[in-house]
Design a protein around this motif. Sequence first.
Motif, PDB file in Angstrom:
ATOM      1  N   THR A  37       0.809  -1.216   0.000  1.00 19.77           N
ATOM      2  CA  THR A  37       0.000   0.000   0.000  1.00 19.77           C
ATOM      3  C   THR A  37       0.845   1.271   0.000  1.00 19.77           C
ATOM      4  OG1 THR A  37      -1.773  -1.129   1.187  1.00 19.77           O
ATOM      5  CG2 THR A  37      -1.748   1.284   1.286  1.00 19.77           C
ATOM      6  N   PHE A  38       1.895   1.288   0.810  1.00 17.82           N
ATOM      7  CA  PHE A  38       2.648   2.524   0.987  1.00 17.82           C
ATOM      8  C   PHE A  38       3.749   2.710  -0.048  1.00 17.82           C
ATOM      9  CE2 PHE A  38       0.729   1.834   5.184  1.00 17.82           C
ATOM     10  CZ  PHE A  38       0.096   3.053   5.337  1.00 17.82           C
ATOM     11  N   GLY A  39       3.859   1.794  -1.010  1.00 16.12           N
ATOM     12  CA  GLY A  39       4.805   2.002  -2.095  1.00 16.12           C
ATOM     13  C   GLY A  39       4.497   3.253  -2.885  1.00 16.12           C
ATOM     14  N   VAL A  40       3.214   3.553  -3.031  1.00 19.43           N
ATOM     15  CA  VAL A  40       2.797   4.751  -3.765  1.00 19.43           C
ATOM     16  C   VAL A  40       3.198   5.999  -2.977  1.00 19.43           C
ATOM     17  CG1 VAL A  40       0.888   5.936  -4.876  1.00 19.43           C
ATOM     18  CG2 VAL A  40       0.868   3.442  -4.703  1.00 19.43           C
ATOM     19  N   HIS A  41       2.948   5.977  -1.670  1.00 17.44           N
ATOM     20  CA  HIS A  41       3.351   7.111  -0.830  1.00 17.44           C
ATOM     21  C   HIS A  41       4.853   7.347  -0.949  1.00 17.44           C
ATOM     22  CE1 HIS A  41      -0.407   5.717   0.984  1.00 17.44           C
ATOM     23  NE2 HIS A  41      -0.498   6.844   1.669  1.00 17.44           N
ATOM     24  N   ASP A  42       5.618   6.257  -0.855  1.00 23.15           N
ATOM     25  CA  ASP A  42       7.073   6.394  -0.833  1.00 23.15           C
ATOM     26  C   ASP A  42       7.622   6.876  -2.175  1.00 23.15           C
ATOM     27  OD1 ASP A  42       6.951   5.561   1.780  1.00 23.15           O
ATOM     28  OD2 ASP A  42       7.530   3.490   1.355  1.00 23.15           O
ATOM     29  N   ALA A  69       9.791  11.462  -5.280  1.00 20.89           N
ATOM     30  CA  ALA A  69       9.625  12.438  -6.363  1.00 20.89           C
ATOM     31  C   ALA A  69       9.762  13.866  -5.848  1.00 20.89           C
ATOM     32  CB  ALA A  69       8.270  12.240  -7.031  1.00 20.89           C
ATOM     33  N   PHE A  70       9.203  14.138  -4.682  1.00 23.81           N
ATOM     34  CA  PHE A  70       9.337  15.481  -4.102  1.00 23.81           C
ATOM     35  C   PHE A  70      10.774  15.733  -3.651  1.00 23.81           C
ATOM     36  CE2 PHE A  70       4.826  15.760  -4.320  1.00 23.81           C
ATOM     37  CZ  PHE A  70       4.523  17.116  -4.243  1.00 23.81           C
ATOM     38  N   GLN A  71      11.428  14.704  -3.152  1.00 24.76           N
ATOM     39  CA  GLN A  71      12.822  14.864  -2.738  1.00 24.76           C
ATOM     40  C   GLN A  71      13.719  15.230  -3.919  1.00 24.76           C
ATOM     41  OE1 GLN A  71      13.559  11.080  -0.848  1.00 24.76           O
ATOM     42  NE2 GLN A  71      13.077  11.867   1.206  1.00 24.76           N
ATOM     43  N   SER A  72      13.350  14.764  -5.115  1.00 30.55           N
ATOM     44  CA  SER A  72      14.146  15.082  -6.305  1.00 30.55           C
ATOM     45  C   SER A  72      14.166  16.581  -6.581  1.00 30.55           C
ATOM     46  CB  SER A  72      13.608  14.337  -7.527  1.00 30.55           C
ATOM     47  OG  SER A  72      12.366  14.880  -7.965  1.00 30.55           O
ATOM     48  N   GLN A  73      13.192  17.301  -6.011  1.00 25.02           N
ATOM     49  CA  GLN A  73      13.127  18.758  -6.164  1.00 25.02           C
ATOM     50  C   GLN A  73      13.510  19.472  -4.872  1.00 25.02           C
ATOM     51  OE1 GLN A  73      12.456  20.149  -9.209  1.00 25.02           O
ATOM     52  NE2 GLN A  73      12.522  18.011  -9.897  1.00 25.02           N
ATOM     53  N   MET A 130      12.375  18.886  -1.843  1.00 22.78           N
ATOM     54  CA  MET A 130      11.223  19.132  -0.976  1.00 22.78           C
ATOM     55  C   MET A 130      10.957  17.896  -0.134  1.00 22.78           C
ATOM     56  SD  MET A 130       8.857  20.950  -3.902  1.00 22.78           S
ATOM     57  CE  MET A 130       7.842  21.885  -2.792  1.00 22.78           C
ATOM     58  N   GLN A 131      10.717  18.092   1.157  1.00 25.05           N
ATOM     59  CA  GLN A 131      10.509  16.991   2.084  1.00 25.05           C
ATOM     60  C   GLN A 131       9.031  16.884   2.468  1.00 25.05           C
ATOM     61  OE1 GLN A 131      13.067  14.932   2.835  1.00 25.05           O
ATOM     62  NE2 GLN A 131      14.338  16.229   1.511  1.00 25.05           N
ATOM     63  N   ILE A 132       8.465  15.704   2.259  1.00 19.47           N
ATOM     64  CA  ILE A 132       7.108  15.429   2.706  1.00 19.47           C
ATOM     65  C   ILE A 132       7.112  14.068   3.393  1.00 19.47           C
ATOM     66  CG2 ILE A 132       6.048  16.799   0.867  1.00 19.47           C
ATOM     67  CD1 ILE A 132       5.315  14.144  -0.527  1.00 19.47           C
ATOM     68  N   ASP A 133       6.077  13.797   4.180  1.00 21.68           N
ATOM     69  CA  ASP A 133       5.944  12.485   4.813  1.00 21.68           C
ATOM     70  C   ASP A 133       4.750  11.749   4.209  1.00 21.68           C
ATOM     71  OD1 ASP A 133       3.690  13.701   5.913  1.00 21.68           O
ATOM     72  OD2 ASP A 133       4.609  13.994   7.885  1.00 21.68           O
ATOM     73  N   LEU A 158       1.654  20.659  -3.389  1.00 21.20           N
ATOM     74  CA  LEU A 158       2.411  21.897  -3.592  1.00 21.20           C
ATOM     75  C   LEU A 158       1.675  23.091  -2.986  1.00 21.20           C
ATOM     76  CD1 LEU A 158       3.645  21.302  -7.246  1.00 21.20           C
ATOM     77  CD2 LEU A 158       5.052  21.315  -5.166  1.00 21.20           C
ATOM     78  N   ALA A 159       0.369  23.124  -3.156  1.00 20.52           N
ATOM     79  CA  ALA A 159      -0.419  24.201  -2.543  1.00 20.52           C
ATOM     80  C   ALA A 159      -0.352  24.109  -1.023  1.00 20.52           C
ATOM     81  CB  ALA A 159      -1.865  24.133  -3.032  1.00 20.52           C
TER      82      ALA A 159
END
Length: 290
Positions: A80-85, A90-94, A96-99, A119-120
């Motif tokens: 399930t969390f493969g999509v989250h990860d 993808a955000f880290q490539s720019q 940007m850090q998200i959880d 992003l918003a």
Amino acid sequence: MVAIVKFGYRFPHLQRIGLSISAIYRKSRIYTRSSPGKSNSKHLDHIPLIPASVIWPPYFNDLEMKLYVFDLAGTTVNQTFGVHDSMITAFQSQGMQIDRQIASMAIAVPKPVGISRILAHLEVPEDEIPPLKSDIHQQFLLDIDRFYAESPLIAETPGTIELFQRLRSMGIKIGIDTGFDRQTADTIFKRLGWIEQGLIDASVTSDEVSQGRPQPDMIFELMRKVGVSSEDDVVKVGDTPADIKQGRIAGCAYVFAVNSGAFPVEALQAEGPDLIVDSLNELPKFFNWD
């Protein structure tokens, strides 16, 4: 596991086994919610949720159902969390850090839409969102396709194949809808061999319709593909609030939720599913199939 169901007048078996509404309230813990309801169905609003064991034996009658619409990740496909990860990567490539909690804003919906929401949420200036969205989305596609093609952990969720086979033996069509695009969905189908095995009848991805979830476009397109004309003949199964809301908006006869862990069970309950189970191998318990 506590499966949770909605009590309504659709379930006359309650009278058959001698349970009155007052008896149910006395014998069970009540899980309440306020259902959004739908104007074009027989579902009732503001119906309490109760443990399914209270209204045993199985009660859903799907003998007249013609199409089951299943989600992919978390519902019929594990990890399930493969999509989250992948979204986090993808955000880290720019830079940007998200959880995972923030990444869940892009789950079950078209990924460009979800990325824009994140992003918003991160208060990125509006004029910077389009190019960032495009770059992040491209990185996400690369990562998620590699994940589904190469990870040794990818498999169907427990009970998926058996349920598909059972439904098809009953002449019920199986459709897949997903927040992924066609490229990612086809990667999953190829990896699991569903098309070669003849397990599904049709699939629709979020990039093939005007509006993704929670709008009902993908369900309606699947109905068109398999020749089902009435929403009363359709069951929707998914593991996110967007799946449940989509099924309700579409007017599906039943909407079943899988508690995959992607969202709190309270978030699933809030959208008013008819049933919540921990995995698909529990669904047959709620039907008189034998």
